[in-house]
Design an enzyme around this catalytic site. Structure first.
Site, PDB file in Angstrom:
ATOM      1  CB  ILE A 181      -0.876  -0.033   1.314  1.00 32.86           C
ATOM      2  CG1 ILE A 181      -1.974  -1.205   1.001  1.00 32.86           C
ATOM      3  CG2 ILE A 181      -1.597   1.218   1.247  1.00 32.86           C
ATOM      4  CD1 ILE A 181      -2.905  -1.493   2.220  1.00 32.86           C
ATOM      5  CG  ASP A 200       9.078  -0.558   5.687  1.00 31.06           C
ATOM      6  OD1 ASP A 200       9.744  -1.357   6.294  1.00 31.06           O
ATOM      7  OD2 ASP A 200       7.948  -0.542   5.071  1.00 31.06           O
ATOM      8  CB  ALA A 260      -2.659   1.783   8.405  1.00 23.81           C
ATOM      9  CG  ASP A 285     -11.182   4.857   6.517  1.00 17.13           C
ATOM     10  OD1 ASP A 285     -12.407   5.276   6.216  1.00 17.13           O
ATOM     11  OD2 ASP A 285     -10.634   3.746   6.259  1.00 17.13           O
ATOM     12  CD  GLU A 290     -12.697   1.127  13.238  1.00 19.03           C
ATOM     13  OE1 GLU A 290     -13.192   0.112  12.552  1.00 19.03           O
ATOM     14  OE2 GLU A 290     -11.647   1.671  12.720  1.00 19.03           O
ATOM     15  CG  HIS A 309     -12.271   0.718   9.027  1.00 17.94           C
ATOM     16  ND1 HIS A 309     -11.880   0.179  10.272  1.00 17.94           N
ATOM     17  CD2 HIS A 309     -11.450   0.264   8.003  1.00 17.94           C
ATOM     18  CE1 HIS A 309     -10.918  -0.969   9.893  1.00 17.94           C
ATOM     19  NE2 HIS A 309     -10.833  -0.937   8.637  1.00 17.94           N
TER      20      HIS A 309
END
Length: 343
Positions: A181, A200, A260, A285, A290, A309
């Protein structure tokens, strides 16, 4: 080969079959069922989020086990595949998880029983990469806020350069996590010609440079970026990786983008950074809890874009997992080792 397609509310078995039915030409027979088929999106989300910590053994798999007589391969999305289920499935040779993770599959039990486990990494990488870039652009160019004002009958135009957003070309974007991604986000952003930094620790600097961005340590990326977008897995090492200190390292005008996992961000620290003008805004998001509670302080922030999400929710993403599993089953039937075997 006999295959049981066990769908769920998020990926119904009819869509699994749509992606896999071509294997019937190779003599594959399909049965279908759906786990938690009548559950609401909220109920299903709560159960599957809990499964990531509780494990598949915490759920009743009796209904699935009852359908496994003579089944050679079980294809699931988020339905639990527990040790009890695997131990009792005499003919089972293969389990395919039509998703990137395998938190719902007891991989150790599968190995103990000689059952091969497949998964589908990257099934929604395009959907999430598209959405992350969309969130970044919408926040940077203030599209949701302009829409809200115009919908409220206000025709507001700003002419003061100090209050106007920049072109994307003149910004620096930090990509945290350079897997499927993160790389997709960098490719999409490249067309806008910003400076892109990537962090990373599991990817070589030369590999990052070959893909386009400039590698950077996290501290440098946070300090130099006008927008930071997160694309790492949630783990013990990454939980709360964006907290008070990290927000203080960022520019007070910078934006945080998170498509993510909610657990990557200390939400209290995020709210505090916004309240103290230590951060320019955010586009989020995913959340620690949630659905997001109606009294959550992020709802009161004018500089924040919130969505429920849905970054990975496209038709192609739903079909993507079963399509990847279909290709691997094709290889399995040819006597080859599938690409995405879980060790």
């Amino acid at each position: 080969m006999k295959v049981l397609l066990c769908g769920d509310p998020q990926q119904p078995s009819e869509y699994m079959y749509e992606a896999l039915e071509g294997l019937e030409e190779r003599g594959v027979a399909f049965d279908r069922m759906d786990w938690m088929g009548d559950a609401s999106p909220a109920e299903f989300r709560n159960v599957t989020m809990d499964m990531e910590s509780a494990g598949p053994g915490s759920y009743d798999t009796g209904a699935i086990a009852a359908e496994l007589d003579g089944v050679d391969a079980l294809v699931v999305h988020k339905a639990p595949v527990s040790r009890e289920l695997i131990d009792g499935a005499d003919s089972l040779e293969l389990v395919g998880a039509a998703r990137g993770g395998t938190e719902n599959v007891d991989v150790e039990a599968a190995a103990d029983n000689g059952v091969t486990v497949l998964h589908a990494p990257g099934r929604n990488r395009d959907a999430v990469a598209d959405y992350a870039v969309s969130m970044l652009l919408s926040r940077l160019r203030e599209i949701p806020f302009n829409h809200a004002e115009l919908s409220a009958g206000e025709w507001n135009q700003v002419f003061d350069p100090d209050r106007l957003p920049p072109d994307v070309r003149t910004t620096t974007v930090g990509v945290v996590g350079f897997g499927h991604i993160g790389r997709g986000v960098a490719r999409r952003l490249a067309g806008f010609d910003p400076e892109i930094l990537a962090y990373d620790p599991f990817v070589d600097d030369d590999e990052i440079r070959e893909a386009g961005p400039e590698p950077a340590d996290l501290e440098t990326l946070l300090a130099e970026s006008d927008a930071v977008t997160l694309h790492v897995r949630l783990s013990r090492d990454t939980e709360g990786m964006m907290g008070r200190e990290e927000f203080q390292r960022m520019k007070p005008s910078a934006y945080l983008i998170n498509t993510a996992r909610g657990g990557l961000v200390d939400e209290e620290a995020l709210v505090a950074a916004l309240e103290n003008d230590e951060l320019g805004g955010a586009a989020i998001d995913v959340f620690q809890e949630e659905p997001l509670p109606v009294d959550h302080p992020l709802f009161d922030r004018d500089e924040v874009v919130l969505t429920p999400h849905v970054a990975g929710s496209t038709r192609d993403a739903v079909l993507g997992g079963p399509r990847i599993i279909a290709g691997q089953l094709d290889d399995y039937l040819d006597g080859e080792t599938p690409e995405h075997v879980v060790e």
